[in-house]
Design an enzyme around this catalytic site. Structure first.
Site, PDB file in Angstrom:
ATOM      1  N   LYS A  12       0.833  -0.565   0.002  1.00 37.42           N
ATOM      2  CA  LYS A  12      -0.077   0.391  -0.076  1.00 37.42           C
ATOM      3  C   LYS A  12       0.936   1.667  -0.041  1.00 37.42           C
ATOM      4  O   LYS A  12       0.721   2.255  -0.677  1.00 37.42           O
ATOM      5  CB  LYS A  12      -0.829   0.369   1.409  1.00 37.42           C
ATOM      6  CG  LYS A  12      -2.061  -1.223   0.417  1.00 37.42           C
ATOM      7  CD  LYS A  12      -3.018  -0.475   0.443  1.00 37.42           C
ATOM      8  CE  LYS A  12      -4.302  -1.477   0.482  1.00 37.42           C
ATOM      9  NZ  LYS A  12      -3.678  -2.915   1.178  1.00 37.42           N
ATOM     10  N   GLU A  36      -9.886   5.916   2.930  1.00 33.62           N
ATOM     11  CA  GLU A  36     -10.488   4.766   3.586  1.00 33.62           C
ATOM     12  C   GLU A  36      -9.938   3.934   4.044  1.00 33.62           C
ATOM     13  O   GLU A  36      -8.141   4.073   3.269  1.00 33.62           O
ATOM     14  CB  GLU A  36     -11.681   4.724   2.881  1.00 33.62           C
ATOM     15  CG  GLU A  36     -10.867   3.197   1.256  1.00 33.62           C
ATOM     16  CD  GLU A  36      -9.836   3.346   0.821  1.00 33.62           C
ATOM     17  OE1 GLU A  36      -9.807   4.649  -0.145  1.00 33.62           O
ATOM     18  OE2 GLU A  36      -9.429   2.850   0.038  1.00 33.62           O
ATOM     19  N   SER A  44       1.464  -9.729  -0.920  1.00 36.93           N
ATOM     20  CA  SER A  44       1.631  -8.126  -0.800  1.00 36.93           C
ATOM     21  C   SER A  44       1.652  -8.294   0.461  1.00 36.93           C
ATOM     22  O   SER A  44       1.960  -6.430   0.734  1.00 36.93           O
ATOM     23  CB  SER A  44      -0.229  -8.076  -0.570  1.00 36.93           C
ATOM     24  OG  SER A  44      -0.628  -9.034  -0.294  1.00 36.93           O
TER      25      SER A  44
HETATM   26  C1  LIG Z   1      -5.035  -4.469   1.243  1.00 37.36           C
HETATM   27  C2  LIG Z   1      -4.814  -5.120   0.860  1.00 37.36           C
HETATM   28  C3  LIG Z   1      -4.654  -6.158   0.021  1.00 37.36           C
HETATM   29  C4  LIG Z   1      -5.787  -5.886  -0.677  1.00 37.36           C
HETATM   30  O1  LIG Z   1      -5.431  -4.889  -1.489  1.00 37.36           O
HETATM   31  P1  LIG Z   1      -5.610  -4.959  -3.312  1.00 37.36           P
HETATM   32  O2  LIG Z   1      -5.769  -3.952  -3.532  1.00 37.36           O
HETATM   33  O3  LIG Z   1      -6.823  -5.683  -4.071  1.00 37.36           O
HETATM   34  O4  LIG Z   1      -4.439  -5.708  -3.508  1.00 37.36           O
HETATM   35  C5  LIG Z   1      -4.086  -6.924   0.154  1.00 37.36           C
HETATM   36  N1  LIG Z   1      -3.047  -7.554   0.544  1.00 37.36           N
HETATM   37  C6  LIG Z   1      -2.228  -6.409   1.089  1.00 37.36           C
HETATM   38  C7  LIG Z   1      -1.681  -7.099   2.750  1.00 37.36           C
HETATM   39  C8  LIG Z   1      -3.430  -5.356   1.719  1.00 37.36           C
HETATM   40  O5  LIG Z   1      -3.351  -4.384   2.773  1.00 37.36           O
END
Ligand SMILES: *Cc1c(COP(=O)(O)O)cnc(C)c1O
Length: 390
Positions: free
Chosen positions: A88, A110, A376
């Site tokens: 993010k 948000e 992620s």
């Molecule tokens: C916010 C988040 C997601 C989901 O958001 P995307 O916009 O689909 O990437 C996935 N993994 C993590 C660790 C997140 O913080």
């Protein structure tokens, strides 16, 4: 490339469906974002922060243990090692810098799991901007560590108490706040959702992920293109970033993992592509979960970051044009995959990311295949939930 944005649309998805009170802000963004983010001074400033502040490039890690288990070659793109613990921050920093260039010093955002809120609060602390974050009351309860972090970073947290009190409701409230404070405030959306130009702008800020994968894979195996890239999907930003430079590849297959919650037939699910239909949510035409009257269905997932009834228009287009494949992953499949990653590699993934790993058990791979999974984020924020299952 067919998958690029054209006049604000990916195929028939996207567009700008906004109330009149936001015309000025969104038009200003539309007319200026490309010029600002392609400006050399901006790029230099952003790239330096990504390197020295965020810690990029994140490693591309070859997991010997997962590769043995699934009899293929599995690499993990370690977005969990970014400052603040997820992808993010790439987008939050980019947009905060952009807001400065637009002369806006106040930020609204948000957040679902709180990772976007933490990233935005961090960027605001760094750049001396004020920060208001809307978060569903349900999510405030299940992601306490991130709420504490945002407060420490100086953000004002406003609980959203409508609907299921989750990400969709926080997004509604953030948009409402922006309408009332349009003059001096920029809205940093946390995913590839919302009206044009947000999906494209966020994808561009996240595209650093696939840019690095190409360079790192070329160095590791002499070929920049993997056979598969796999990522979890909430709104779809980490997936958009991981897919971006492979969208035109003839070789690389793209796989998204959306959250099936308790199962797609249980009415407790967030599997937008499996269950949704075309409609309009948060300013853009895309797939969304809705009842037969077109009312948005309340989503459910164990993972706050995937608990969203829509999906970015890029993914709606990749899904319809069959350029990417999407699996629906249940809560328990995600938990089991997290357990496996912890046991085999000593990595505690975010619950969101765990959904991507569940694809390993569903897709057939050849021994020679090269598979990249976008990890992620890290799982620190999810320890309470994990402890209930592990
Ligand atoms: C916010 C988040 C997601 C989901 O958001 P995307 O916009 O689909 O990437 C996935 N993994 C993590 C660790 C997140 O913080």
């Amino acid at each position: 490339m067919k998958t690029t944005i054209k006049n604000g649309y990916y195929g028939k998805f996207g567009g700008t469906y906004i109330p009149e009170l936001l015309y000025n802000n969104v038009n200003e963004l539309c007319s200026r974002y490309e010029e600002i983010i392609s400006n050399n001074a901006f790029k230099k400033e952003f790239e330096l922060l990504l390197k020295d502040y965020v810690g990029r490039p994140t490693p591309l890690y070859f997991s010997k243990n997962l590769s043995m288990k699934y009899n293929t070659n599995i690499y993990l793109k370690r977005e969990d090692l970014n400052h603040t613990g997820a992808h993010k921050i790439n987008n939050a920093l980019g947009q905060a810098l952009l807001a400065k260039k637009l002369g806006k010093n106040k930020i609204v955002a948000e957040t679902g799991a709180g990772q976007h809120g933490v990233a935005t609060a961090t960027a605001c602390a760094l750049l001396g901007m004020s920060c208001v974050v809307f978060m569903g009351a349900t999510d405030i309860a299940r992601q306490a560590p991130n709420v504490a972090r945002m407060k420490m970073l100086g953000a004002t947290i406003v609980p959203s108490v409508s609907g299921t009190k989750t990400l969709k409701d926080a997004t509604n409230d953030a948009i409402r706040y922006w309408i009332n404070n349009a003059e001096d405030t920029h809205y940093i959306i946390g995913s590839v959702v919302g009206p044009h130009p947000y999906p494209d702008m966020v994808a561009k800020f996240q595209s650093i992920i696939s840019k690095e994968i190409k360079i790192q894979l070329k160095k590791a195996i002499g070929n920049a293109e993997p056979d598969y890239v796999i990522a979890c999907i909430g709104g779809g930003s980490n997936a958009a970033g991981a897919f971006y430079h492979f969208l035109d590849s003839k070789k690389t297959k793209l796989i998204g993992a959306e959250a099936a919650g308790k199962g797609i037939h249980t009415h407790e699910s967030a599997a937008t592509l499996a269950l949704g239909k075309e409609g309009i949510i948060h300013g853009s035409k895309t797939y969304l979960m809705q009842n037969k009257d077109g009312q948005i269905t309340e989503p459910y997932s164990i993972s706050a970051g995937l608990d969203y009834p829509g999906i970015g228009p890029l993914h709606a287009h990749l899904f319809e044009s069959k350029k990417a494949t999407y699996y629906s992953i249940t809560d328990m499949e995600a938990i089991d995959s997290a357990k496996e990653l912890i046991k085999l590699d000593g990595i505690i993934p975010a619950l969101e990311s765990a959904h991507a790993f569940a694809v390993l058990a569903k897709q057939k791979f050849k021994k020679s295949d090269v598979v990249v999974i976008n990890l992620s984020g890290r799982g620190d924020k999810d320890l309470d939930t994990y402890l209930k299952y592990i």
